[in-house]
Write an enzyme that holds these catalytic residues in place. Structure first.
Site, mmCIF file in Angstrom:
data_model
loop_
_atom_site.group_PDB
_atom_site.id
_atom_site.type_symbol
_atom_site.label_atom_id
_atom_site.label_comp_id
_atom_site.label_asym_id
_atom_site.label_seq_id
_atom_site.Cartn_x
_atom_site.Cartn_y
_atom_site.Cartn_z
ATOM 1 N N CYS A 1 0.911 -1.232 0.106
ATOM 2 C CA CYS A 1 0.073 0.001 0.231
ATOM 3 C C CYS A 1 0.955 1.144 0.034
ATOM 4 O O CYS A 1 0.509 2.357 -0.710
ATOM 5 C CB CYS A 1 -0.874 0.076 1.059
ATOM 6 S SG CYS A 1 -2.338 -1.172 0.951
ATOM 7 N N ASP B 1 9.951 -6.522 -8.836
ATOM 8 C CA ASP B 1 10.451 -7.040 -7.490
ATOM 9 C C ASP B 1 11.844 -6.683 -7.163
ATOM 10 O O ASP B 1 12.733 -6.560 -7.875
ATOM 11 C CB ASP B 1 10.456 -8.609 -7.418
ATOM 12 C CG ASP B 1 10.427 -9.211 -6.200
ATOM 13 O OD1 ASP B 1 9.315 -9.801 -5.851
ATOM 14 O OD2 ASP B 1 11.624 -9.184 -5.401
ATOM 15 N N HIS C 1 -6.588 -2.996 -0.991
ATOM 16 C CA HIS C 1 -5.701 -3.970 -0.025
ATOM 17 C C HIS C 1 -6.652 -5.304 0.160
ATOM 18 O O HIS C 1 -7.630 -5.357 0.776
ATOM 19 C CB HIS C 1 -5.315 -3.468 1.590
ATOM 20 C CG HIS C 1 -4.736 -4.174 2.326
ATOM 21 N ND1 HIS C 1 -3.180 -4.257 2.383
ATOM 22 C CD2 HIS C 1 -5.099 -5.332 3.118
ATOM 23 C CE1 HIS C 1 -2.910 -5.172 3.121
ATOM 24 N NE2 HIS C 1 -3.919 -5.674 3.687
ATOM 25 N N GLY D 1 5.464 -19.387 1.621
ATOM 26 C CA GLY D 1 6.599 -18.316 1.561
ATOM 27 C C GLY D 1 6.123 -16.874 1.528
ATOM 28 O O GLY D 1 6.797 -16.039 1.081
ATOM 29 N N THR E 1 5.362 -13.298 2.312
ATOM 30 C CA THR E 1 6.070 -12.596 3.121
ATOM 31 C C THR E 1 5.149 -11.153 3.317
ATOM 32 O O THR E 1 5.665 -10.437 4.405
ATOM 33 C CB THR E 1 7.448 -12.223 2.870
ATOM 34 O OG1 THR E 1 7.588 -11.899 1.805
ATOM 35 C CG2 THR E 1 8.169 -13.509 3.119
ATOM 36 N N HIS F 1 -0.604 -10.516 -4.243
ATOM 37 C CA HIS F 1 0.386 -10.162 -5.523
ATOM 38 C C HIS F 1 0.660 -11.313 -6.277
ATOM 39 O O HIS F 1 0.827 -12.348 -5.927
ATOM 40 C CB HIS F 1 1.782 -9.524 -4.990
ATOM 41 C CG HIS F 1 2.520 -10.345 -3.904
ATOM 42 N ND1 HIS F 1 2.072 -10.093 -2.539
ATOM 43 C CD2 HIS F 1 3.474 -11.075 -3.943
ATOM 44 C CE1 HIS F 1 2.877 -11.136 -1.767
ATOM 45 N NE2 HIS F 1 3.577 -11.641 -2.657
HETATM 46 P P1 5GP Z 1 5.988 -13.320 -1.060
HETATM 47 O O1 5GP Z 1 7.236 -13.906 -0.587
HETATM 48 O O2 5GP Z 1 5.014 -12.457 -0.260
HETATM 49 O O3 5GP Z 1 5.265 -14.025 -2.012
HETATM 50 O O4 5GP Z 1 6.520 -11.983 -2.133
HETATM 51 C C1 5GP Z 1 6.857 -10.981 -1.740
HETATM 52 C C2 5GP Z 1 7.729 -10.124 -2.818
HETATM 53 O O5 5GP Z 1 8.038 -8.821 -2.504
HETATM 54 C C3 5GP Z 1 9.171 -10.852 -2.471
HETATM 55 O O6 5GP Z 1 9.562 -11.449 -4.079
HETATM 56 C C4 5GP Z 1 10.117 -9.787 -2.174
HETATM 57 O O7 5GP Z 1 11.380 -9.443 -3.092
HETATM 58 C C5 5GP Z 1 9.183 -8.197 -2.510
HETATM 59 N N1 5GP Z 1 9.555 -7.278 -2.004
HETATM 60 C C6 5GP Z 1 9.770 -7.155 -0.741
HETATM 61 N N2 5GP Z 1 9.972 -5.997 -0.183
HETATM 62 C C7 5GP Z 1 9.861 -5.008 -1.503
HETATM 63 C C8 5GP Z 1 10.028 -3.865 -1.739
HETATM 64 O O8 5GP Z 1 10.353 -2.844 -0.883
HETATM 65 N N3 5GP Z 1 9.862 -3.401 -2.956
HETATM 66 C C9 5GP Z 1 9.675 -4.239 -3.732
HETATM 67 N N4 5GP Z 1 9.716 -3.725 -5.349
HETATM 68 N N5 5GP Z 1 9.613 -5.554 -3.730
HETATM 69 C C10 5GP Z 1 9.807 -5.878 -2.531
HETATM 70 ZN ZN ZN Z 2 -1.734 -3.225 1.239
#
Ligand code: 5GP
Ligand code: ZN
Length: 114
Positions: free
Chosen positions: A7, A30, A46, A93, A95, A100
């Site tokens: 957000c 990413d 959200h 996984g 995070t 997304h």
């Molecule tokens: P998840 O693990 O939740 O499926 O994916 C989260 C993704 O967000 C990860 O691939 C991570 O590299 C990416 N990510 C985390 N923090 C940031 C950020 O501040 N900016 C961007 N552009 N990507 C982020």
């Molecule tokens: Zn959000």
């Protein structure tokens, strides 16, 4: 959501390398790419995860998937192939708890995934 990282990217409170946006969807690179192309497609609204979806979200999820495919095409990986992933909760996984779609391309992926 004030404390949600994505957000905050949408609201330009923290920088993001945005590749596409409209009034419902934002897509950005990413920060820790796992492939030459690694774009995250998110709704402006959200939503925590796939577990929080309702029938009213069918439209936005469809738009996310279609936009992901369009970005893959723009990036030149749609013919060679690309991987699309929604991680949901800890075992998968996830995070960041703003839904997304990962769009990954530009290399060969294995199956089953790790
Ligand atoms: P998840 O693990 O939740 O499926 O994916 C989260 C993704 O967000 C990860 O691939 C991570 O590299 C990416 N990510 C985390 N923090 C940031 C950020 O501040 N900016 C961007 N552009 N990507 C982020
Ligand atoms: Zn959000």
């Amino acid at each position: 959501m004030a404390n949600c990282l994505f957000c905050r990217i949408i609201n330009r409170e923290i920088p993001g390398s945005i590749v596409y946006e409209d009034d419902r969807i934002v897509a950005f690179n990413d920060i820790n790419p796992q492939a030459p192309v690694h774009v995250l497609v998110i709704p402006r609204r959200h939503i925590e995860s796939l577990n929080a979806l309702t029938s009213g979200d069918d439209g936005i999820v469809g738009e996310m998937v279609r936009r992901g495919a369009a970005i893959a095409k723009e990036k030149g990986v749609s013919d060679s192939g690309f991987r699309t992933v929604f991680n949901t909760n800890a075992a998968a996984g996830q995070t960041v708890f703003h839904i997304h779609l990962h769009v990954l391309g530009g290399r060969t992926f294995t199956w089953p995934p790790g």
